[in-house]
Every structure is written in C-alpha cells, then in structure tokens.
Design a protein around this motif. Structure first.
Motif, PDB file in Angstrom:
ATOM      1  N   GLY A  72       0.792  -1.214   0.000  1.00 52.58           N
ATOM      2  CA  GLY A  72       0.000   0.000   0.000  1.00 52.58           C
ATOM      3  C   GLY A  72       0.829   1.271   0.000  1.00 52.58           C
ATOM      4  O   GLY A  72       1.995   1.274   0.404  1.00 52.58           O
ATOM      5  N   LEU A  73       0.209   2.303  -0.464  1.00 55.97           N
ATOM      6  CA  LEU A  73       0.869   3.588  -0.675  1.00 55.97           C
ATOM      7  C   LEU A  73       1.121   4.359   0.605  1.00 55.97           C
ATOM      8  O   LEU A  73       2.134   5.003   0.745  1.00 55.97           O
ATOM      9  CB  LEU A  73       0.016   4.440  -1.626  1.00 55.97           C
ATOM     10  CG  LEU A  73       0.543   5.822  -1.949  1.00 55.97           C
ATOM     11  CD1 LEU A  73       1.829   5.704  -2.734  1.00 55.97           C
ATOM     12  CD2 LEU A  73      -0.486   6.601  -2.728  1.00 55.97           C
ATOM     13  N   GLU A  74       0.230   4.299   1.550  1.00 58.11           N
ATOM     14  CA  GLU A  74       0.302   5.153   2.740  1.00 58.11           C
ATOM     15  C   GLU A  74       1.663   5.080   3.419  1.00 58.11           C
ATOM     16  O   GLU A  74       2.270   6.093   3.707  1.00 58.11           O
ATOM     17  CB  GLU A  74      -0.791   4.767   3.738  1.00 58.11           C
ATOM     18  CG  GLU A  74      -0.910   5.697   4.913  1.00 58.11           C
ATOM     19  CD  GLU A  74      -1.535   7.030   4.570  1.00 58.11           C
ATOM     20  OE1 GLU A  74      -1.298   8.010   5.297  1.00 58.11           O
ATOM     21  OE2 GLU A  74      -2.266   7.104   3.573  1.00 58.11           O
ATOM     22  N   LEU A  75       2.157   3.888   3.661  1.00 56.35           N
ATOM     23  CA  LEU A  75       3.439   3.746   4.335  1.00 56.35           C
ATOM     24  C   LEU A  75       4.576   4.258   3.472  1.00 56.35           C
ATOM     25  O   LEU A  75       5.548   4.802   3.975  1.00 56.35           O
ATOM     26  CB  LEU A  75       3.684   2.281   4.710  1.00 56.35           C
ATOM     27  CG  LEU A  75       4.920   2.038   5.581  1.00 56.35           C
ATOM     28  CD1 LEU A  75       4.754   2.720   6.929  1.00 56.35           C
ATOM     29  CD2 LEU A  75       5.154   0.573   5.750  1.00 56.35           C
ATOM     30  N   SER A  76       4.435   4.107   2.153  1.00 58.65           N
ATOM     31  CA  SER A  76       5.485   4.561   1.268  1.00 58.65           C
ATOM     32  C   SER A  76       5.636   6.082   1.316  1.00 58.65           C
ATOM     33  O   SER A  76       6.685   6.604   1.003  1.00 58.65           O
ATOM     34  CB  SER A  76       5.163   4.155  -0.179  1.00 58.65           C
ATOM     35  OG  SER A  76       5.004   2.769  -0.254  1.00 58.65           O
TER      36      SER A  76
END
Length: 172
Positions: free
Chosen positions: A164-168
């Motif tokens: 997922g994008l959020e952590l990135s």
C-alpha cells in the motif's frame, strides 16, 4: 411451447443477474490492516504491523495527484472511460501473446488488478481471468473510480513487507 421457452429464458436470466449481483463479497479484502494512531492534527503518532507481518494501512481516499496520474498513465490509460474491462487492451494482449507464443503483455485494467489482489493473486488461468473480468464489472457498479484507485493504492505491493501507498509516503 414458445411461452415455456420464454419463461425458462427469463428465469435463467433472473438467476444470472442475481448471481452477478451477489458475486461481490461484502468485504472485498480480507487482509488485516496495520494499527494506526493519528493525532488531532492528523499527524501519524504510531503504527503497528498487521497480524500477517505486512505494513498495510487502511485505504486513503485522498491520493496524491502525481501518484494517481502516474498509475493511470502506466497501468490503465483508459481507466476513466471503461466499465472495469478494456476489450481493446485484452485483445491487444491476446494477439501479442499468441503471436509470440509466450505471455508478453497483460490486458488487465486497474480494476482487474484490484480484483486480482483481493483474490490473493491466484494462478493465472483462463478461468481465473474470466472471474476477474466478471468481478471487475461488478466492482465498477459498486465503487467509484476514486474508491477503486484508493483500493489499488492501499493493496499494491511495494516490495518486502510493504503493502500500500500510505506507508510509502510516510517516513517512519
């Protein structure tokens, strides 16, 4: 006799429509999310890895514009104009793959990729692709394009145990 055939045809169509309607599970993704704690100002205070050992944050509907543009450009140029499947892309991929004798190109849309991730990346078979096509059509009737992009961003693998994008986007 004609009336009986019509009734059977209508009955079969009703059963197929009901099956199509109930095709989509109540919860599309069964994977656990990371526990996330935010402050009053929406600043990340802490996070805990999900029970399956993955960093997977809940979907965020506010995606960065550059990310959205890049995903659409590289994954599905016609995302906003198709109903979940892109027959031209599928036809092109089928032609290229048949011509080369190998799988060289895919025809999956972003919606079909969401389905594939939700089904936990089952082996690629014609039957599996058919299921993905049907589910992609069904998802497009249930979710908005923005929600589909959010699901894609939240469940796309980014390498290692980061999903997922959020952590990135967050520097922990």
């Amino acid at each position: 006799m004609k009336g009986k055939k019509k009734a059977v045809g209508f009955g079969a169509m009703a059963i197929l429509l009901l099956a199509f309607y109930f095709l989509l599970p109540a919860r599309l993704f069964q994977s656990p999310y990371s526990t996330v704690v935010y402050g009053a100002d929406d600043e990340l205070l802490g996070a805990r890895i999900a029970t399956d050992g993955q960093w997977r944050f809940p979907p965020n509907t506010e995606l960065p514009k550059n990310y959205t543009q890049a995903v659409i450009l590289f994954e599905d140029k016609h995302f906003y104009s198709h109903p979940g499947i892109d027959p031209l892309a599928i036809g092109r991929a089928l032609w290229v793959n048949l011509k080369s004798g190998k799988k060289r190109q895919g025809g999956s849309t972003i919606t079909m990729q969401v389905v594939r991730m939700a089904l936990e990346n089952q082996p690629r078979t014609y039957w599996q692709k058919t299921k993905e096509l049907l589910l992609a059509l069904r998802i497009e009737l249930t979710y908005s394009k923005e929600e589909i992009l959010a699901l894609y961003a939240a469940h796309a693998p980014f390498g290692g145990n980061v999903v997922g994008l959020e952590l990135s986007l967050i520097h922990i």
